[in-house]
Enzyme design. Structure first.
Site, PDB file in Angstrom:
ATOM      1  CG  ASP A  72     -53.103  28.953  28.462  1.00 38.71           C
ATOM      2  OD1 ASP A  72     -52.390  28.552  29.407  1.00 38.71           O
ATOM      3  OD2 ASP A  72     -54.329  29.159  28.584  1.00 38.71           O
ATOM      4  CB  VAL A  73     -47.552  27.383  30.109  1.00 37.89           C
ATOM      5  CG1 VAL A  73     -46.573  28.322  29.418  1.00 37.89           C
ATOM      6  CG2 VAL A  73     -48.102  28.011  31.400  1.00 37.89           C
TER       7      VAL A  73
ATOM      8  CE1 TYR B 164     -45.698  32.134  42.759  1.00 38.92           C
ATOM      9  CE2 TYR B 164     -44.221  31.934  44.642  1.00 38.92           C
ATOM     10  CZ  TYR B 164     -44.465  32.363  43.350  1.00 38.92           C
ATOM     11  OH  TYR B 164     -43.480  33.016  42.653  1.00 38.92           O
TER      12      TYR B 164
END
Length: 250
Positions: free
Chosen positions: A63-64, A155
């Site tokens: 999981d980054v 984003y």
């Protein structure tokens, strides 16, 4: 074989652009680590690819958003494969919401995965590659790293950050034998887009002067170029692979 005996990590490697990049690297002779979430199907993909590529693909859950997991990914790869020669820093998520309606939790989640996660992976990669004196990092940015779009405040903030962070990392790494670049995909034909109604899909296609959506393997080919020695004089670049999306409107 452009990546013969090289060790490659692809985050978000269990599907889409990531999986296409894993497959291309295997075809070019690399040993590849699919790094993705535990429930991503990455283990099944690695098992399937091993049958075609002589056991040169492994899966590691990561999981980054978790620094310890990211650091362990690199330590385990070095222990098993001896080096990390290239990294596709590809893990990320989407998300659309008008800025005035965007809650803190969702904004921070998108930033943590798409920007902070890219930094965590790049930092771990640099630490390994500096010791080696060589390596190539390719960050997955976006056309929305240079181009605004309604409903994508978090984003676009993340991907714009990835583009400029890539430049800074490239400057820092250049004298240590490490190159850092980014890819800016346009809209890519994936199962997620296939779920859109035809009118919306046609609208997305119309934004690309080339007249179609991109294919995952086309982004994989760009990664392969930037990761390989063919791009030995390329660093700090943001390679747009977008069918002309950002070139302008006719």
């Amino acid at each position: 074989m452009r990546m013969q005996d090289k060790s490659v990590i692809v985050t978000g490697g269990a599907s889409g652009i990531g999986l296409a990049s894993v497959e291309r690297c295997l075809q070019e002779g690399a040993n590849v680590v699919i790094a993705d979430l535990e429930n991503s199907g990455g283990q099944a993909r690695a098992t399937e690819l091993n049958g075609k590529h002589q056991g040169r693909c492994v899966f590691q859950a990561v999981d980054v958003t978790d620094t310890a997991q990211v650091d362990r990914l690199f330590a385990d790869t070095v222990a098993e494969l001896g080096s990390v020669d290239a990294v596709f820093n590809n893990a990320g998520i989407g998300g659309t919401c008008a800025a005035d309606e965007l809650e803190d939790d969702e904004y921070l989640r998108i930033i943590d995965i798409n920007l902070n996660g890219v930094f965590r992976v790049a930092r771990a990669a640099l630490q390994v590659m500096y010791r080696q004196g060589s390596g190539s990092i390719v960050n997955c940015a976006s056309i929305l790293g240079v181009f605004g779009q309604t409903g994508t405040a978090a984003y676009t903030a993340a991907k714009g950050g990835v583009v400029n962070m890539t430049r800074t990392l490239a400057i820092e790494a250049a004298k240590k034998g490490v190159r850092v670049n980014a890819i800016g995909p346009g809209y890519i034909d994936t199962p997620l887009l296939a779920a859109l109604d035809q009118e919306l899909l046609d609208g997305l296609i119309s934004l690309h002067p080339i007249g179609r959506l991109g294919r995952a393997e086309e982004i994989a080919n760009a990664f392969l170029f930037l990761a390989s020695d063919e791009a030995s004089f390329v660093t700090g670049a943001h390679l747009l692979v977008d069918g002309g999306f950002t070139a302008g409107k006719s």
